[in-house]
Design a protein around this motif. Structure first.
Motif, PDB file in Angstrom:
ATOM      1  N   UNK A  29       0.837  -1.201   0.000  1.00 24.03           N
ATOM      2  CA  UNK A  29       0.000   0.000   0.000  1.00 24.03           C
ATOM      3  C   UNK A  29       0.868   1.246   0.000  1.00 24.03           C
ATOM      4  N   UNK A  30       0.230   2.375  -0.290  1.00 25.12           N
ATOM      5  CA  UNK A  30       0.977   3.631  -0.325  1.00 25.12           C
ATOM      6  C   UNK A  30       1.445   4.033   1.060  1.00 25.12           C
ATOM      7  N   UNK A  31       0.908   3.435   2.103  1.00 28.41           N
ATOM      8  CA  UNK A  31       1.392   3.755   3.446  1.00 28.41           C
ATOM      9  C   UNK A  31       2.620   2.922   3.798  1.00 28.41           C
ATOM     10  N   UNK A  32       3.061   2.078   2.838  1.00 26.03           N
ATOM     11  CA  UNK A  32       4.281   1.308   3.065  1.00 26.03           C
ATOM     12  C   UNK A  32       4.038  -0.042   3.721  1.00 26.03           C
ATOM     13  N   UNK A  33       2.787  -0.431   3.856  1.00 25.87           N
ATOM     14  CA  UNK A  33       2.489  -1.726   4.473  1.00 25.87           C
ATOM     15  C   UNK A  33       2.470  -2.825   3.403  1.00 25.87           C
ATOM     16  N   UNK A  34       3.035  -3.965   3.750  1.00 26.06           N
ATOM     17  CA  UNK A  34       2.929  -5.134   2.874  1.00 26.06           C
ATOM     18  C   UNK A  34       1.946  -6.100   3.537  1.00 26.06           C
ATOM     19  N   UNK A  35       0.866  -6.349   2.800  1.00 26.00           N
ATOM     20  CA  UNK A  35      -0.129  -7.324   3.297  1.00 26.00           C
ATOM     21  C   UNK A  35       0.134  -8.633   2.594  1.00 26.00           C
ATOM     22  N   UNK A  58       3.240  -6.163   7.354  1.00 30.81           N
ATOM     23  CA  UNK A  58       4.474  -5.571   7.850  1.00 30.81           C
ATOM     24  C   UNK A  58       4.585  -4.147   7.325  1.00 30.81           C
ATOM     25  N   UNK A  59       5.030  -3.260   8.213  1.00 28.72           N
ATOM     26  CA  UNK A  59       5.230  -1.870   7.789  1.00 28.72           C
ATOM     27  C   UNK A  59       6.684  -1.689   7.363  1.00 28.72           C
ATOM     28  N   UNK A  60       6.906  -1.435   6.093  1.00 27.04           N
ATOM     29  CA  UNK A  60       8.284  -1.252   5.615  1.00 27.04           C
ATOM     30  C   UNK A  60       8.789   0.137   5.918  1.00 27.04           C
ATOM     31  N   UNK A  61       7.880   1.054   6.261  1.00 28.21           N
ATOM     32  CA  UNK A  61       8.194   2.458   6.537  1.00 28.21           C
ATOM     33  C   UNK A  61       8.743   3.177   5.312  1.00 28.21           C
ATOM     34  N   UNK A  62       8.556   2.607   4.166  1.00 27.73           N
ATOM     35  CA  UNK A  62       9.006   3.276   2.946  1.00 27.73           C
ATOM     36  C   UNK A  62       7.778   3.561   2.108  1.00 27.73           C
TER      37      UNK A  62
END
Lengths: 689, 705
Positions: free
Chosen positions: A233-239, A252-256
Motif C-alpha cells: 500500500x501507499x502507506x508502506x504496508x505489505x499485506x 508488515x510496515x516497511x516504513x518506505x
C-alpha cells in the motif's frame, strides 16, 4: 547474472552471486531493454533499444541461454513490442501494441502469430501480463479503453473480454492474474478498492485485516503457485495472504512510502517460509510472517561486492573492487570497513590483537571512519576495544558522540576540546550538565578551562545564578564583584540596587581591589543622594552618572547641592569648573559667570570662558576674559572674539612663527592689508631668529 | 515590526557610463574628456593615474573559465557547476594590475540556495529575519524574489510575541541561543493555544549543536524543521568580501568562544572551490592558525582537484595583532564616511545636512559609483578640490551640446545625458558629504584630537596627551572617543602608570557611570587598556609569554582564556618596522609615498606593514624579532599545487587574499589598495566584518544588558 536482476523477474531465493558471465554487451545495462526470462531457469530474451522508435534504428532481439550463451540475434522488423514473455514450452511471445502476438522458438525462428481481437487492436495495448497455469500459457491485456481481454491458453485461443471495472477512470494502480477454480481471473486495484474480474462479473473484495491507513494499493504480486498474494500500500504496508483473499498471513510496515520497482514472492532457503521481496532503488526488503524484515542495500549498480562481503569473502571482494576500478573510498575502503566490523566481533581474540590488526589493515585506506567500527565494537559489548579503536580516528570531533554513548564523558570532553570545535565542546558540556549532579559537573569543568569558560558564557545569557555559583566555587571575587555590579543596574528598585552593590563591595575587598571597592561605595552614596534629592526636589536623578547628576543640578539651579557632590566625591576642580561654566553659559547667567570666574584662579584657564561666551553668541562677555588668558592662548582668544588687531599684536609680541601664520591665514586680503604687511615682516624676523 | 514593501531604489547609479559607450561619437566625447583631464594646466587630482577616469569602458573581454566537474558535498558546491560557466573577470581598474575574479557568483550561489530552502516549505509563509541579516539579505534576494517564493509577510525578529495569522512560519536567523529560545517559546505558546502551524528555522551561515540542544531542551525539536543557508560571504565590492559577522570579534577575542572559526574556514573553502586553490598561505595570530587548521581539514575531507587558481596567496591576520590601526581616527574619504555616517553593508544613508533637502538618501558605496571610486582612497584634504574640479569637467561635458548638430544631439541625449546626469547626482551627494565632514572635521577640536593621536603614535609629549585626554573625559566630549584615546595611550605606552590609570579610570566612571567598571575589565582582558604592573620587567613578561606559546600540553584553546596581560610592544615594533615616519618631514598627501598617507603621513598601519613585509620576503624569515613581540603564532605554508609556482607571473600570482579575523577598517583597505598599485598586484580583503574604532569599542562595552 544477479547483477541485472533488478530488471528481470526475481526468480528465486535472494542470495545469488554471479554464476555465469552473460554474453551480452550492454552499454547502458538493461535500462533500454525489454527483458523476459523463462521460468525454471530457461532462456532469456532481450529486445534492445525498443524505446527508440526511429525507423533507422531497429531494435535488436536477442536470445540467450540462462548460462549466458547467445542463442539467437536478429533485428526486429515488426511493430512496436509492448511485452516479451516465454511459454511453458520455451516459446517466445512478443506482444505488439496492436494486440498481435508473434511466436518464436528458442532459436529465434518465427513460428506463428495470432491476434488478441479487434477491440484490442482498436484501443491498443496498455499493459500486458503473460501468465502460466495448469492449462498452459496465457496472455492478459489491458487496453487503452481500460478493459481487460484474456486468453488462458495460447495454444487453444479463446478470447474473453472481462466485464468493466466500475469507476475506473485511468489505468489501475496495479493488477494481477489469478488462477482459481480452474478459471483465470484478474485482480485489479483502483486506489484502495480491489475487484476480482471473472468471465461474468466484477466483484469488489476486501483483504482481511488490511491496514486502514492505506489509501491506495500500489503494487501486488501473486506467488508462482497462485496460492499467495502480496499487496503493497501507499502507506508502506505489505499485506500477505492467500490469493483467495480469505486469510491473512501477516502485515508488515516497511516504513518506505515511495513506490517500489518490483515485488515478488520467494521462499526463504532454510525455513521454506513464503516471503515477499520488495525492491526499491538501492534497497531490497524481505518480509515474511514475522514482523521483522531483512534489508539488503543494493549499492550503486553493483550488488556483487556486497554479496561477497556478506559471504565474508573479503579478499575476493577487494580484488573485484580493484578490478572494477571502484574509487577507493567506495570500494576497497568499504570492504575493509565491513571486514573490520566483522573482526571486532570476534570474541576469541583480545582487544590488543584486534585493534592492532585493524589499524595495520586500514592504515592506508582512504575515508575510513574508525568511529563507525568502534561503534560496532561497542555494540558487541567491547567498550575497551571501542576506545582503543577511537584512538585511530584522526578527527577528534568524530570520536565524541560514541564516547558520550559509552559514558566516557571526561574523555569525550577532552576530545571535543582537542577538536577545536567550540560548538562540539558546548554540546558535551550541555550533555554533562544533564547527566551529572551539579557537584561532579562543576568539578569536571574545573579541570577543563575551555569548557568552563564556554559554560560561563552560556550562563551569562541563560542562567545568571549558576554563573554566581561558578564564581563562588572558584573564589573568583573580582568576577563576583563585577557580577553584582551588573546585577545592580538591571534592578529597578533602589534598595535592591544598593544591596547588590554592597555585595560587590565585599567581593572587591576580598579580591583586594580597593579601587573598585571604593568606586562602588561611592556609587552607593551617590544613589542614596540621588534618591534623597529626587524626593525633595522632584528632579529625576537616580541612575545618572556623577557628571550627569551635577549637570542636572546646576542646570536647575541647585548649585549648593552640586557643590556638595563636588566636595564629597573628590571631583577634580577642572571638571567642576567646566561643568559650572557650561551650565551658567547655557542659562546665559553672565553675571554669575563673571562672579564664578573671580572666586579663585580658574584651574582650566580663561580661554574656556571666552569660548563658552562665543558659543552662546555673546562677544561682549567674551571680551571680558580675553585679557585673563595665558600668553600662550592669547592669539586663540583674540581670534575667537574676532579681534584681528589684538591677535596680530599678541602673535608678533610672542615672535611665534606658527601663530603669526595662523593669524595671517585668517586675514582678509581686502580689509586687513596693513595688518598683513606687519605680520609678514614679523614672520620674516621670527624665521630668521 | 512589519516591513512595508517599499519599492526599492533601483540602484540606478550603478550604471557605468562605460556600458553605454559604443558609438564613435561617444568615443570622441571620451577623447574630449581625456583631453580635458590630461590637458588641464594643473593635474587636478592624481597626477600618476590620470587615465583612471576613462579606463573602465575598455574592460577586458570576458575570460571564460571552464568548470571541471567536482563531486559536491553540499548544495553550494553543486550549484557551482550550474553557474560557473558564466564566470568572468571583473573590470580592471588600472592598466598593469591583474583582473579580479567575479565575486557576484557568490551572490548567485547564495540566492539559489536560499530559494531552494524556501521551496522546502511549500505554500504561503511568513518570514522572520534577524535584524542584522536584513541588509545582507537584501543584497542577495530582494522582497520581490522572496514574494515569488511564497513569502507572504516579512517580519524583523524582535524577541517579542508575534502577530501572524500564517499557518507556516519560517525563521531566517543567525545561530544564536537567544533567538532559538524565543522560537521555542513561540512554538510552545502555539501548542498551549491548540494552534497548529509548521515551523522552519533556516540558520545562516550554519547551525550549531548548541541551538539544536535548546530546541530539544524546550521540547520542540520534533515540531521544527531546521536547515542551513550556507551564506558565508557577501561581496561588498570588487575587492571586499565580508562574512558580516560583527560578533566574531567579541565572541572570539573577548569571550573565548571559537565557534566562528569553522565558519571562517568554510568561507575559505567556498572561495577555494569556486575560484581555485592557493599556493601559499601566511598568517599570524592564534585564531588565524585555527582557521587555517579548520580550512585544511575541510580540504582534506573534500576531493582534491588541481585547478588554475584565481589567487595564489592568502594572508590570515587576527585583529588583536594590531589594535592600534582600528583605534585611529580615519582620514581617508571612505573611512571618514564610515566614521561619521556609518557605512552599513556597503551602503550609507546621507541625512538632510548632506542632501540639502528634507529627506535622507541611501547610497551604495562601491566601485560602481564612478565618483566615489575615484575619491574613496584619497586623503580627505584632497577630496574637496577634486570634487570641484570634477564638477567643472562635468559642466564642460554638458556644454559640449552647444556645438552639436541634430543627429549628434539626439545621440547625446539618448546615450550620454543619462550618464552625465547620474554622475551629476552622485557628485552633488559627495560634495554635500564632504561639506558636512568639513564642518565637523576642520574644527579646532578635531585638529587637536588628531594631534594627540599623532603624538601618541610618535611617543611624543605624552604628558600633554594625558592632560588632553583628561579634559576630554571631564568635558564629557564623547564616551567612545575618550575610551579610544585611553586605549591608544595604553597600547602605545605598554600600559598606563598606576597613578594615571586609576585617576583616568575614576574620572571616566564619574563621567559615564560605574557600569563601565565592566567595560574596563573587558578592555584589560583584551590588553587594550592596562595598568603597568609595578616591578615586572619586560623579561619576566616575555618568559611568561614564551612559555605559554611553547607549552603544547596547554592545548590549542586553553591559552585563549588566559587573562595574561599582553604587552603590545608598540614602540619597539614601530621602530623596527618604521611605522612612524620621522616628524618634521613634509608629507605631500596628494602624492602619497607610502601607506602612511591613510593617516596623514603619521603612521603606517601595522597590519598592512606586516603583510607587505611577509609578501616581500615570501615568509617570516628575518622577522623573528617582530613576531616575538607580537606573541608569535605566525605561520607560512606552501599549498598543494606546485605547478602554480611555474606560472609565477600569471595574473593569479599577483592577487593576494587577505583575511582579517575580527574586522578590518576602510583605512586598511585603502592602504592595501595603495600597496597593490605600488607592487603591481591586487589585494582582496575578506573580513569577518567592516569595523572602525566605534564598532570595535562598542563591542566591548558592558554598560547595558
Amino acid at each position: 547474472f544477479v547483477a541485472y536482476r533488478g530488471q528481470t523477474e526475481l526468480l528465486g531465493p535472494l542470495r545469488k552471486i554471479e554464476l555465469y558471465e552473460m554474453g551480452w554487451n550492454l552499454k547502458d545495462g538493461l535500462r533500454e531493454c525489454l527483458v523476459a526470462a523463462a521460468p525454471y531457469g530457461g532462456p532469456i530474451a532481450l529486445l534492445k533499444g525498443h524505446y527508440r522508435r526511429s525507423p533507422s534504428a531497429r531494435p535488436q532481439l536477442e536470445i540467450y541461454s540462462s548460462s549466458g550463451l547467445p542463442l539467437a540475434s536478429f533485428p526486429w522488423k515488426s511493430g512496436v513490442v509492448k511485452q516479451l514473455g516465454w511459454t511453458v514450452s520455451d516459446d517466445l511471445l512478443c506482444v505488439q501494441e496492436d494486440g498481435t502476438v508473434l511466436v518464436y522458438d528458442l532459436w529465434g525462428g518465427f513460428k506463428r502469430h495470432f491476434s488478441m481481437g479487434n477491440e484490442v487492436s482498436q484501443s491498443q495495448v496498455l499493459e500486458t501480463k503473460i501468465f502460466h497455469s495448469p492449462y498452459g500459457t496465457g496472455v492478459a491485456i489491458l487496453t487503452g479503453a481500460l478493459r481487460f481481454t484474456l486468453a488462458t491458453n495460447i495454444d487453444d485461443i479463446k478470447l474473453r473480454r472481462l466485464p468493466e471495472v466500475p469507476g475506473l477512470q485511468e489505468a489501475p494502480s496495479c493488477w494481477a492474474v489469478l488462477t482459481q477454480d480452474r478459471q483465470s481471473k484478474v485482480l485489479v486495484a483502483n486506489g484502495s478498492q480491489l475487484f476480482i474480474l471473472d468471465n461474468t462479473a466484477c466483484t469488489p473484495v476486501t483483504p482481511p485485516g488490511l491496514s486502514p491507513q492505506a489509501s491506495s494499493i500500489v503494487h501486488m504480486c501473486v506467488s508462482f503457485s497462485y496460492k499467495y498474494l502480496a499487496l503493497l500500500t501507499d502507506s508502506g504496508h505489505v499485506w500477505m495472504g492467500t490469493s483467495n483473499l480469505k486469510e491473512k498471513l501477516s502485515e508488515v510496515d516497511t516504513k518506505i512510502k515511495t513506490p517500489p520497482k518490483q515485488m515478488a514472492w520467494c521462499r526463504r532457503p532454510k525455513s521454506q517460509q513464503p516471503s515477499a521481496v520488495v525492491m526499491w532503488d538501492g534497497l531490497l526488503i524481505v518480509v515474511g510472517e514475522c514482523k521483522e524484515t531483512i534489508q539488503y542495500h543494493l549499492d550503486d549498480d553493483s550488488v556483487l561486492v556486497p554479496e561477497l562481503v556478506y559471504r565474508k569473502l573479503y579478499p575476493l571482494a577487494i580484488e573485484v573492487c580493484r578490478y572494477l576500478k571502484t574509487p577507493e573510498y567506495q570500494g576497497v575502503s568499504r570492504v575493509l570497513k565491513h571486514w573490520a566490523c566483522y573482526k571486532v566481533q570476534q570474541k576469541e581474540e583480545s582487544d590488543e590483537v584486534i585493534a592492532k590488526a585493524v589499524s595495520v589493515k586500514l592504515a592506508d585506506a582512504a575515508g575510513i571512519s574508525y568511529s563507525e567500527i568502534a561503534t560496532k565494537a561497542y555494540e558487541s559489548g567491547r567498550t575497551e576495544l571501542a576506545i582503543k579503536l577511537l584512538e585511530f580516528e584522526p578527527r577528534s570531533g568524530e570520536q565524541v558522540p560514541l564516547l558520550l554513548k559509552m559514558k566516557k564523558s571526561p574523555l569525550a570532553l577532552s576530545k571535543a576540546i582537542e577538536s577545536g570545535d567550540t560548538d562540539l565542546v558546548y554540546t558535551v558540556v550541555m550533555y554533562l550538565k544533564n547527566e551529572l549532579n551539579r557537584g561532579d559537573f562543576f568539578m569536571m569543568l574545573r579541570n577543563q578551562p575551555v569548557a568552563l569558560s564556554l559554560y560561563k558564557q552560556f550562563c551569562k545569557h541563560q542562567e545568571q545564578d549558576t554563573l554566581k555559583d561558578l564564581f563562588n566555587q572558584d573564589d573568583d571575587h573580582e568576577e563576583l564583584g563585577n557580577f553584582y555590579v551588573k546585577a545592580s543596574y538591571k534592578d529597578q528598585r533602589l534598595e535592591a540596587r544598593v544591596a547588590l552593590l554592597q555585595s560587590a563591595v565585599d567581593e572587591y575587598y576580598k579580591a583586594k581591589n580597593d579601587f573598585s571597592a571604593k568606586t562602588t561605595e561611592d556609587e552607593m552614596r551617590l544613589l542614596r543622594f540621588q534618591r534623597k534629592l529626587e524626593e525633595e526636589k522632584g528632579e529625576q536623578l537616580v541612575g545618572f552618572s556623577l557628571h550627569d547628576t551635577m549637570t542636572t543640578l546646576l542646570s536647575v539651579g541647585l548649585h549648593k547641592h552640586a557643590e556638595q557632590l563636588y566636595k564629597d566625591f573628590r571631583v577634580p576642580d577642572k571638571r567642576f569648573w567646566w561643568l559650572k561654566l557650561k551650565a551658567l553659559a547655557e542659562k546665559e547667567d553672565w553675571e554669575e559667570l563673571e562672579k564664578f570666574g573671580k572666586t579663585k584662579k580658574s584651574p582650566v584657564g580663561y580661554l574656556p570662558f571666552v569660548e563658552v561666551c562665543i558659543k552662546h553668541h555673546n562677544k561682549y562677555e567674551a571680551k571680558k576674559y580675553v585679557s585673563k588668558v595665558t600668553p600662550e592662548q592669547k592669539v586663540k582668544a583674540h581670534l575667537a572674539v574676532g579681534d584681528m588687531e589684538g591677535a596680530a599684536e599678541a602673535a608678533i609680541e610672542r615672535r611665534n612663527e606658527s601663530e603669526i601664520s595662523t593669524v595671517l591665514s585668517r586675514c582678509s586680503a581686502t580689509t586687513d592689508h596693513l595688518l598683513m604687511e606687519r605680520l609678514n615682516r614679523a614672520k620674516a624676523t621670527a624665521v630668521k631668529k | 515590526m512589519l516591513i512595508s514593501y517599499q519599492k526599492k531604489n533601483k540602484k540606478k547609479h550603478h550604471h557605468l557610463i562605460s556600458s553605454q559607450l559604443h558609438s564613435s561619437l561617444q568615443k570622441e566625447l571620451l577623447q574630449f574628456l581625456l583631453e580635458c583631464c590630461v590637458g588641464a594646466a594643473e593635474p587636478f587630482y592624481h597626477p600618476r593615474r590620470p587615465h583612471e577616469v576613462f579606463l573602465n569602458p575598455f574592460c577586458r573581454p570576458a575570460c571564460q573559465h571552464r568548470c571541471k566537474t567536482r563531486s559536491a558535498s553540499s548544495q553550494v558546491y553543486s550549484a557551482v557547476q550550474s553557474v560557473v560557466g558564466s564566470l568572468h573577470m571583473a573590470h580592471t581598474e588600472w592598466k598593469d594590475a591583474p583582473g579580479l575574479p567575479d565575486f557576484s557568483l557568490l551572490k548567485r550561489l547564495a540566492r539559489d540556495q536560499l530559494i531552494f530552502l524556501l521551496e522546502q516549505l511549500p505554500g504561503k509563509k511568513d518570514l522572520f529575519i534577524d535584524a542584522d541579516l536584513m541588509s545582507p539579505l537584501d543584497r542577495i534576494a530582494n522582497v520581490t524574489i522572496l514574494k515569488q517564493h511564497e513569502v507572504d509577510k516579512l517580519y524583523k525578529v524582535e524577541l517579542k510575541p508575534i502577530v501572524s495569522s500564517s499557518d507556516q512560519l519560517c525563521f531566517l536567523i543567525r545561530p544564536r541561543i537567544q533567538t532559538v529560545k524565543w522560537i521555542s517559546d513561540l512554538v510552545n505558546a502555539d501548542k498551549v493555544a491548540g494552534r497548529f502551524r509548521r515551523y522552519k528555522i533556516i540558520f545562516t551561515p550554519q547551525k550549531f549543536y548548541a541551538c539544536e540542544t535548546v530546541l530539544e531542551e524546550q521540547g520542540v525539536y520534533g515540531d521544527v524543521t531546521t536547515d542551513e543557508w550556507n551564506f558565508y560571504i557577501l561581496p561588498l565590492d570588487d575587492d571586499i568580501l565580508s562574512l558580516e559577522l560583527p560578533e566574531f570579534f567579541r565572541d572570539n577575542f573577548l569571550e573565548g568562544d571559537q565557534r566562528w572559526v569553522t565558519t571562517a574556514g568554510s568561507a575559505l573553502r567556498l572561495l577555494q572551490s569556486v575560484y581555485g586553490s592557493f599556493s601559499k598561505v601566511y598568517g599570524i595570530g592564534r585564531c588565524a592558525k585555527m582557521v587555517y587548521e579548520s580550512w585544511r581539514e575541510l580540504m582534506e575531507d573534500g576531493e582534491q582537484r588541481t585547478r588554475q587558481p584565481e589567487f595564489a596567496k592568502v594572508f590570515l591576520v587576527d585583529r588583536d595583532v594590531d589594535f592600534v590601526t582600528p583605534l585611529c581616527s580615519q582620514v581617508v574619504y571612505e573611512g571618514l564616511v564610515d566614521d561619521l555616517f556609518r557605512i552599513k553593508c556597503g551602503s550609507v544613508e546621507f541625512g538632510p545636512d548632506v542632501t540639502s533637502s528634507d529627506k535622507s538618501i541611501k547610497v551604495m558605496l562601491n566601485s560602481q559609483d564612478k565618483v566615489f571610486s575615484e575619491i574613496r582612497n584619497e586623503h580627505f584634504s584632497n577630496v574637496f578640490g577634486f570634487l570641484s574640479q570634477k564638477a567643472k569637467n562635468l559642466q564642460t561635458a554638458y556644454d559640449k551640446r552647444r556645438g552639436m548638430d541634430i543627429q549628434q544631439m539626439k545621440a547625446f541625449v539618448a546615450d550620454e545625458l543619462k550618464g552625465l546626469k547620474q554622475e551629476h547626482r552622485l557628485l552633488s551627494l559627495h560634495i554635500g558629504a564632504s561639506e558636512s565632514m568639513m564642518k565637523k572635521k576642520t574644527k579646532q577640536d578635531f585638529q587637536e584630537l588628531l594631534k594627540t593621536e599623532h603624538s601618541l603614535l610618535e611617543g611624543f609629549e605624552i604628558r600633554e596627551c594625558i592632560t588632553y585626554i583628561e579634559e576630554h573625559i571631564n568635558r564629557q566630549v564623547s564616551m567612545i572617543d575618550s575610551l579610544r584615546l585611553l586605549c591608544l595611550l595604553s597600547i602605545t605606552e605598554n600600559g598606563l602608570l598606576s597613578k594615571d590609570y586609576r585617576s583616568l579610570k575614576a574620572q571616566y566612571l564619574q563621567s559615564y557611570g560605574i557600569e563601565h567598571l565592566l567595560t574596563f575589565a573587558n578592555l584589560r582582558q583584551l590588553g587594550l587598556l592596562e595598568e603597568q604592573q609595578a616591578g615586572e620587567t619586560l623579561t619576566v613578561m616575555e618568559s611568561k609569554v614564551g612559555k605559554l606559546v611553547n607549552d603544547k600540553t596547554v592545548g590549542k584553546l586553553t591559552d585563549a582564556f588566559s587573562s595574561l596581560a599582553k604587552k603590545s610592544n608598540f614602540r619597539a615594533l614601530s621602530k623596527r618596522l618604521a611605522l612612524v615616519p620621522k616628524s618634521g618631514e613634509e608629507y605631500d598627501l596628494r602624492v602619497p609615498r607610502d601607506m602612511a598617507y591613510v593617516f596623514s603621513g603619521a603612521y603606517i598601519p601595522l597590519s598592512c606593514k606586516l603583510i607587505e613585509q611577509v609578501l616581500e620576503r615570501d615568509g617570516w624569515t628575518g622577522m623573528e624579532e617582530v613576531t616575538r613581540m607580537l606573541n608569535g603564532q605566525e605561520f607560512a605554508v606552501t599549498g598543494g599545487s606546485s605547478s602554480s609556482e611555474a606560472r609565477s607571473k600569471t595574473d593569479a600570482q599577483r592577487i593576494v587574499l587577505v583575511m582579517f579575523l575580527g574586522g578590518c577598517t576602510f583605512s586598511e583597505i585603502s592602504a592595501l589598495r595603495f600597496l597593490g598599485k605600488e607592487r603591481g598586484c591586487r589585494f582582496i580583503v575578506v573580513t569577518t566584518a567592516i569595523t572602525n574604532s566605534s564598532r570595535l569599542l562598542e563591542a566591548l562595552l558592558d554598560n547595558s544588558a
